[in-house]
Write a protein that holds these residues in place. Sequence first.
Motif, mmCIF file in Angstrom:
data_model
loop_
_atom_site.group_PDB
_atom_site.id
_atom_site.type_symbol
_atom_site.label_atom_id
_atom_site.label_comp_id
_atom_site.label_asym_id
_atom_site.label_seq_id
_atom_site.Cartn_x
_atom_site.Cartn_y
_atom_site.Cartn_z
ATOM 1 N N TRP A 235 12.099 3.898 -6.108
ATOM 2 C CA TRP A 235 11.417 3.050 -7.086
ATOM 3 C C TRP A 235 10.368 3.914 -7.856
ATOM 4 O O TRP A 235 9.804 4.883 -7.002
ATOM 5 N N ARG A 237 7.359 5.907 -9.343
ATOM 6 C CA ARG A 237 5.875 5.734 -8.884
ATOM 7 C C ARG A 237 5.041 5.376 -9.915
ATOM 8 O O ARG A 237 4.157 4.663 -9.820
ATOM 9 N N LYS A 241 4.766 -2.415 -9.525
ATOM 10 C CA LYS A 241 5.517 -2.718 -8.283
ATOM 11 C C LYS A 241 5.969 -3.924 -8.474
ATOM 12 O O LYS A 241 5.564 -4.793 -9.253
ATOM 13 N N ARG A 265 6.318 2.841 0.601
ATOM 14 C CA ARG A 265 6.353 2.732 -0.832
ATOM 15 C C ARG A 265 5.588 1.696 -1.407
ATOM 16 O O ARG A 265 4.803 2.081 -2.470
#
Length: 268
Positions: A235, A237, A241, A265
């Motif tokens: 995923w 950075r 999110k 993560r």
Amino acid sequence: MRSSQTISLVGALSLTLLSSCAWSNTDNRPVWNAFESNLVPADTGLFAATLPVTVPLGLAAIVVDTAIAHPFRVVDDAYNDAARLWDPDYLKFDEAYYTEVSFLPIRTLMTPTVFAVSFLGRSLFDIRAPVVPMSEAERIAEQEREEEARAQQLRRAFIAWLQASGKTGGAAEVGEWHASFEGPMREALAGDAARRARLHSGMLRAGHAQIGNYDGELGLRDADPVVRYMSVLYWPRGAAKPSAELAGALRKDPVESVRLVAERRFGR
């Protein structure tokens, strides 16, 4: 000194071999230039002593330049001269269709003739291809064509990557999203677990959490734990999110490896 000595010595003989003045231009005699630079001694005494060798080699260099090297270098120019007969700027089919059609057989017959005459003339004489400066509009148009060609190449490469059925890894070089990607992307998303895992890891490694009809959260929600694991692992950075609900579900995933990577993560 060396050049003047050599030319004086073989000048009369070379005139019998030269087709014409094309050889008089130093740019048109690469073999002679290499011969003179590397094989003709600069010392006067050594120059005279090596004449039995340098004279026949020099004549051979002249023949090669005249008959092979220079004619080979003007083939492209002769081709361009013949191609001008078919330049779209001169073919006015939209304005005089029947006239242009009637001249097509003539253009066809003239093309090899123009090529032959141009090739012979450029081989025999020092005829340079004209350097026509581009206008600003032409320069911009040429730049746009080059950019579009690069974009098309990138699009073809990305579609080929999508259609590889999961047989190739690596990050996905998408560039700008294009409508032609949508079909191959749907097929890739509907592939087997191995293909989906490679698709999501490649897209996410390239920084694309969501683009076009691709949504990286599909990998986070995938039924296969390997696909979920790869999606969480890669995923981006810099990307937002996933929702708190989805991140929480991943931290409580029934597969331990998915839980552990989700905690690293997305936080606890």
